[in-house]
Scaffold this active site. Structure first.
Site, mmCIF file in Angstrom:
data_model
loop_
_atom_site.group_PDB
_atom_site.id
_atom_site.type_symbol
_atom_site.label_atom_id
_atom_site.label_comp_id
_atom_site.label_asym_id
_atom_site.label_seq_id
_atom_site.Cartn_x
_atom_site.Cartn_y
_atom_site.Cartn_z
ATOM 1 N N LYS A 1 63.188 -6.595 87.172
ATOM 2 C CA LYS A 1 62.731 -7.885 86.648
ATOM 3 C C LYS A 1 61.298 -8.261 87.080
ATOM 4 C CE LYS A 1 67.251 -9.173 85.226
ATOM 5 N NZ LYS A 1 68.578 -9.158 85.750
ATOM 6 N N TYR B 1 76.809 -8.735 88.879
ATOM 7 C CA TYR B 1 76.426 -7.785 87.833
ATOM 8 C C TYR B 1 75.341 -6.886 88.392
ATOM 9 C CZ TYR B 1 74.538 -5.978 83.410
ATOM 10 O OH TYR B 1 74.103 -5.166 82.389
ATOM 11 N N ASP C 1 71.398 -5.735 95.990
ATOM 12 C CA ASP C 1 70.850 -5.722 94.640
ATOM 13 C C ASP C 1 69.995 -6.978 94.480
ATOM 14 O OD1 ASP C 1 70.214 -5.840 92.010
ATOM 15 O OD2 ASP C 1 72.244 -5.512 91.243
#
Ligand SMILES: *Cc1c(COP(=O)(O)O)cnc(C)c1O
Length: 428
Positions: A267, A144, A239
């Site tokens: 994050k 994702y 990522d």
């Protein structure tokens, strides 16, 4: 025990927010539950709107590696806030943050700050396409990378949880440029480069997958991607929105000794505020406007509060040399303890763990890619989730997510969790 307040809030939320949530997995549908509304957090614990206490293994989906309401982060926010919240002009805090990031992440010479992981990956893809002059991109099933159009193809996280193959609203013309291949399958990548010779701009990968549950890379997978992209003139994007500052200060790339062209962060680097970043080699990053011709912008990018919280979090991580080892020990004790206890009760489970992220799969395993992750018994996971929550342990409301520990979790919290799980495994 009562969950009246959460229930009432959810009823109200559903009338005015689609599905009652601002991000789909939070609705807890796949585990057959309703969401808890959270009132506050402290360290490893959160309290819901009915005053019930939980040990939190979600950590806001990854950012809270220092636990909730960490004093260094709160102090930085308080101090910064007193001078105003946003200027839309450069600030010294942005320089501090950029310096910290390029110092810590080995492959990054330059970095641009954005407001979410989605923005980071979306912008990195645009830059890769701009630099190479090519249109196609390669991603992996179950990874994702946020919800940008090009990346919502065979995606993990909420897309996996809800069993959606793609998404209406993403035109075929755009989705058709994205090739999604099995994770850990270098042959498939090699074949794609042969078939689309000279057309692939970039390969984007979670160097340790966290959004189909945790799936580690096979030993030759990431070096193989580096070699194939180099040979074929494509860029390699890591990522590291989850793995950045979670698997160590240098993320997965430092752990595995790799040098991607571009890296996406998010994050943890926001300390709990909305932040993302993408960075890499100077020659590539210099193509961004206003230095170069690839456009990217943001009204609140580099926001002082987000920079202050992120800087405080990263400096706290940097100041303690034993911190990542302790996280690893806590995470290992939890992951191994859960597998051992579940197996003792005759349950077919397997587990994957890298650093402080782990997943217990209700699946005999091994789980090496999305197809093997999907063999999990999600109905049983749902029962496990609900029973744990009922007894004060807050896990991710999906089989296809990571269990995260923070520095506020210790072996005491792990023992408490294992004791609860032991009771549940007996009748699961
Ligand atoms: C969470 C996540 C994103 C998206 O970040 P948002 O801040 O939710 O937009 C991108 N990539 C990975 C690997 C993620 O885990």
């Amino acid at each position: 025990m009562s969950q009246d307040n959460s229930r009432k809030l959810f009823e109200e939320a559903r009338r005015i927010i689609p599905g009652g949530v601002n991000s789909p997995v939070r609705a807890c549908r796949s585990v057959g539950a309703e969401p808890l509304f959270i009132a506050r957090g402290q360290g490893a614990r959160i309290w819901d709107a009915d005053g019930r206490e939980y040990l939190d293994y979600v950590g806001s989906w990854g950012p809270l590696i220092l636990g909730h309401a960490h004093p260094a982060v709160l102090a930085a926010l308080g101090e910064t806030m007193a001078s105003g919240t946003s200027f839309g002009a450069p600030t010294a805090l942005e320089c501090d943050m950029a310096r910290l990031l390029v110092d810590c992440v080995p492959s990054m010479d330059m970095v641009r700050l954005v407001n979410s992981g989605t923005e980071a990956t979306m912008s990195a893809i645009r830059l890769a396409r701009g630099v190479t002059g090519r249109s196609r991109i390669v991603k992996f099933d179950g990874c994702y990378h946020g919800h940008a159009d090009s990346l919502l193809v065979a995606a993990g996280s909420g897309v996996a949880t809800l069993g959606i193959p793609g998404s209406p609203g993403v035109p075929e013309e755009i989705a058709g440029l994205t090739l999604s291949l099995p994770y850990n399958d270098l042959e498939a990548v090699r074949a794609a480069f042969e078939k689309y010779d000279g057309q692939i701009a970039t390969v984007i990968v979670e160097p340790v997958a966290g959004n189909m549950g945790v799936v580690p890379p096979r030993e030759d997978f990431l070096p193989g991607l580096a070699e194939l992209t180099r040979t074929h003139g494509a860029l390699l994007i890591f990522d590291e929105v989850i793995t950045g500052f979670r698997l160590g200060l240098g993320g997965a790339q430092a752990r595995y000794g790799l040098d991607p062209d571009l890296t996406c962060l998010g994050k943890i680097i926001g300390g709990g505020l909305p932040v993302g970043a993408f960075g890499g080699k100077k020659a590539i990053m210099s193509r961004l406007a206003p230095e170069g011709d690839v456009y990217q912008a943001g009204t609140l990018s580099g926001n002082p509060l987000a920079m202050a919280a992120g800087r405080a979090a990263i400096e706290t991580l940097r100041a303690d040399p034993g911190l990542y080892d302790r996280l690893e020990q806590t995470s290992a004790a939890l992951a191994e303890g859960l597998i051992e206890r579940a197996r003792k009760q005759g349950l077919e489970v397997s587990g994957n763990r890298v650093g402080s992220m782990s997943t217990l799969f209700f699946n005999p395993g091994p789980v090496t890619d999305y197809a093997s992750a999907l063999r999990s018994d999600t109905t049983r996971y749902g029962r496990f989730y609900r029973a744990m929550r009922e007894r004060g342990v807050y896990l991710a409301p999906s089989q296809f997510e990571a269990t995260m520990v923070s520095t506020a979790h210790g072996l005491g919290e792990v023992d408490q969790t294992l004791a609860v799980a032991d009771q549940i495994f007996k009748y699961l």
